[in-house]
Write a protein that holds these residues in place. Structure first.
Motif, PDB file in Angstrom:
ATOM      1  N   GLN A   1       0.829  -1.209   0.000  1.00  0.00           N
ATOM      2  CA  GLN A   1       0.000   0.000   0.000  1.00  0.00           C
ATOM      3  C   GLN A   1       0.863   1.260   0.000  1.00  0.00           C
ATOM      4  O   GLN A   1       0.537   2.252  -0.669  1.00  0.00           O
ATOM      5  N   ARG A   2       1.966   1.246   0.723  1.00  0.00           N
ATOM      6  CA  ARG A   2       2.870   2.389   0.693  1.00  0.00           C
ATOM      7  C   ARG A   2       3.433   2.597  -0.711  1.00  0.00           C
ATOM      8  O   ARG A   2       3.549   3.733  -1.183  1.00  0.00           O
ATOM      9  N   ARG A   3       3.790   1.487  -1.359  1.00  0.00           N
ATOM     10  CA  ARG A   3       4.317   1.594  -2.714  1.00  0.00           C
ATOM     11  C   ARG A   3       3.260   2.151  -3.654  1.00  0.00           C
ATOM     12  O   ARG A   3       3.566   2.966  -4.536  1.00  0.00           O
ATOM     13  N   LEU A   4       1.996   1.737  -3.452  1.00  0.00           N
ATOM     14  CA  LEU A   4       0.915   2.257  -4.291  1.00  0.00           C
ATOM     15  C   LEU A   4       0.735   3.761  -4.070  1.00  0.00           C
ATOM     16  O   LEU A   4       0.580   4.534  -5.031  1.00  0.00           O
ATOM     17  N   ARG A   5       0.751   4.194  -2.804  1.00  0.00           N
ATOM     18  CA  ARG A   5       0.579   5.620  -2.515  1.00  0.00           C
ATOM     19  C   ARG A   5       1.733   6.430  -3.098  1.00  0.00           C
ATOM     20  O   ARG A   5       1.523   7.517  -3.659  1.00  0.00           O
ATOM     21  N   ARG A   6       2.935   5.900  -2.964  1.00  0.00           N
ATOM     22  CA  ARG A   6       4.089   6.616  -3.504  1.00  0.00           C
ATOM     23  C   ARG A   6       4.002   6.715  -5.021  1.00  0.00           C
ATOM     24  O   ARG A   6       4.327   7.750  -5.602  1.00  0.00           O
TER      25      ARG A   6
ATOM     26  N   ARG B   1       1.244   6.720  -6.815  1.00  0.00           N
ATOM     27  CA  ARG B   1       0.174   7.658  -7.159  1.00  0.00           C
ATOM     28  C   ARG B   1       0.627   9.103  -6.958  1.00  0.00           C
ATOM     29  O   ARG B   1       0.312   9.980  -7.765  1.00  0.00           O
ATOM     30  N   GLU B   2       1.386   9.356  -5.871  1.00  0.00           N
ATOM     31  CA  GLU B   2       1.876  10.712  -5.629  1.00  0.00           C
ATOM     32  C   GLU B   2       2.850  11.125  -6.717  1.00  0.00           C
ATOM     33  O   GLU B   2       2.827  12.267  -7.186  1.00  0.00           O
ATOM     34  N   THR B   3       3.711  10.191  -7.143  1.00  0.00           N
ATOM     35  CA  THR B   3       4.646  10.490  -8.218  1.00  0.00           C
ATOM     36  C   THR B   3       3.911  10.792  -9.517  1.00  0.00           C
ATOM     37  O   THR B   3       4.246  11.730 -10.247  1.00  0.00           O
TER      38      THR B   3
END
Length: 446
Positions: A431-436, A438-440
């Motif tokens: 989930q952290r990788r997904l959020r990162r 998406r932010e990128t």
């Protein structure tokens, strides 16, 4: 297809032994039918082994829509169908592909069941199979059958191992279902019929051998389509006339992974045992029906036998019915454990900057890849089948947008990190990788 007499695959040698049963045994027709029944059973086992040793089948590729039944691909060892890669169990066998092993399971089970029925019939007929010269003819015939199919399998292993069509031919299925009746009927004819009738039955034995030779004429043992029976496990409604045999491989991203997620093998085995009893993982009515039938058919068979024999019902049902039912249940458990160990026991899920990769360390092959941008959601699945009791392992489920198919078992395998250690930590990292990601992506779009 060539038109030649079947010397090259040893069929004529079996016919010669069957013909020798006419002057040397007291019930030649029963012995002839028994030898041909053994030949058909060993032939089915040989074709099943051939299926397991064939070259990889491209139509099982996980890179595109696979060949599945309308209800998915249920049945034993279903999670082996999407597997990529091969292993070499011994030096004298070619590499074995797991999805071919799964395709060989039905034919193997049928051959084993037929062998059990042959042994049962051999104990009830009145022809003295253990008395010379009948014992010698049966022994020589069985050895000839084993040599014939062993040589054919050896020749296949040394060839290019091209896959053939896997069909259960109607005449072979009919023979396998009625062979026991033929053997018992021929044995009864010799035991109870007058001498003039037994002479006619003996003539029928000679004609049966001649008919087998004529039927076998024109069969090419080297043809791509094998001449014996096995089971079509994953046919489409409109099967292709050609078989793609190019092995499918998936590459691994460059550089080391950011993180690796291992599988709890003990948890995978527990989940396999539960799935063997009640296949709730990737459940389907076919899977449930097979297990219910496997448990209750021994009880039904014993009940019918008790009624016919007029025995004490409760005692006979418990001793002769529950024990086989428990044995069948144990076989389901062992099959489930073996399936999960082969399918998930050696898996390692590797997270890269842009991709999640499922890697089988036993097969040394990438099983599937999921771009991080295609993963919409990550959850930890609940339930004893996905989070086995007594362990800290669990199954992490992915919601993906790039799947070519969601049919079973492909959808489950390619959307699940099965029995991983510390599933909450795995889900949090993803989930952290997904959020990162998406932010990128949002920053880049500005």
């Amino acid at each position: 297809m060539s038109r030649s007499w079947p010397w090259s695959d040893g069929a004529l040698a079996v016919d010669a032994v069957a013909l020798a049963a006419v002057p040397f045994t007291p019930a030649p027709l029963a012995v002839v039918f028994l030898l041909y029944w053994i030949d058909t059973t060993v032939g089915a086992l040989r074709v099943a082994l051939r299926t397991a040793l064939e070259r990889p089948r491209g139509e099982y590729s996980p890179t595109g829509p696979p060949v599945t039944r309308p209800n998915g691909s249920p049945g034993p060892f279903r999670f082996l169908i999407p597997k990529l890669g091969a292993l070499t169990p011994t030096e004298w066998l070619p590499p074995v592909t797991p999805h071919n092993v799964r395709s060989a399971v039905p034919g193997t089970l049928w051959a084993c069941l037929s062998a059990v029925v042959i042994a049962a019939v051999a104990t009830v007929i009145r022809t003295p199979l253990a008395v010379p010269p009948t014992a010698g003819v049966v022994a020589v015939g069985t050895a000839t059958v084993l040599a014939r199919h062993g040589w054919t399998l050896r020749r296949f292993c040394r060839s290019d191992r091209r896959p053939g069509r896997q069909t259960l031919r109607g005449r072979q299925l009919l023979w396998s279902l009625t062979a026991g009746l033929f053997v018992v009927g021929a044995d009864t004819a010799y035991a109870d019929a007058p001498e003039n009738v037994t002479a006619v039955v003996t003539l029928v034995a000679v004609l049966a051998v001649a008919a087998r030779i004529v039927i076998r004429r024109g069969v090419d043992p080297d043809a791509a389509v094998d001449t014996d029976a096995t089971v079509d496990t994953d046919a489409t409604t409109a099967p292709s006339t050609t078989v793609d045999t190019e092995p499918v491989t998936l590459s691994e991203p460059d550089g080391p992974p950011v993180e690796r997620f291992g599988v709890d093998r003990r948890a995978a085995r527990i989940a396999g045992a539960l799935d063997g009893l009640v296949p709730w993982v990737d459940a389907g009515m076919f899977n449930l029906w097979v297990r219910v039938a496997g448990w209750f058919l021994p009880l039904v068979g014993v009940f019918l036998g008790v009624v016919v024999a007029d025995l004490a019902f409760p005692v006979a049902l418990f001793v002769d019915g529950v024990v086989p039912a428990v044995a069948v249940g144990g076989a389901f458990v062992l099959a489930g454990v073996a399936q999960f160990e082969l399918a998930f026991g050696a898996m390692e899920y590797r997270l890269y900057d842009e991709t999640l990769v499922a890697y089988d360390t036993r097969l040394d092959a990438v099983q599937w890849r999921a771009p991080v941008e295609s993963i919409h959601d990550v959850t930890v699945a609940d339930g004893p089948w996905l989070s086995p009791p007594g362990t800290d392992a669990g199954t992490v489920r992915l919601e993906r947008s790039d799947l070519a198919t969601t049919d079973r078992p492909y959808g489950f395998v390619r959307q699940s990190l099965v029995c991983v250690e510390r599933p909450d930590h795995v889900a949090d990292r993803l989930q952290r990788r997904l959020r990162r990601r998406r932010e990128t992506t949002a920053t880049t779009d500005r």
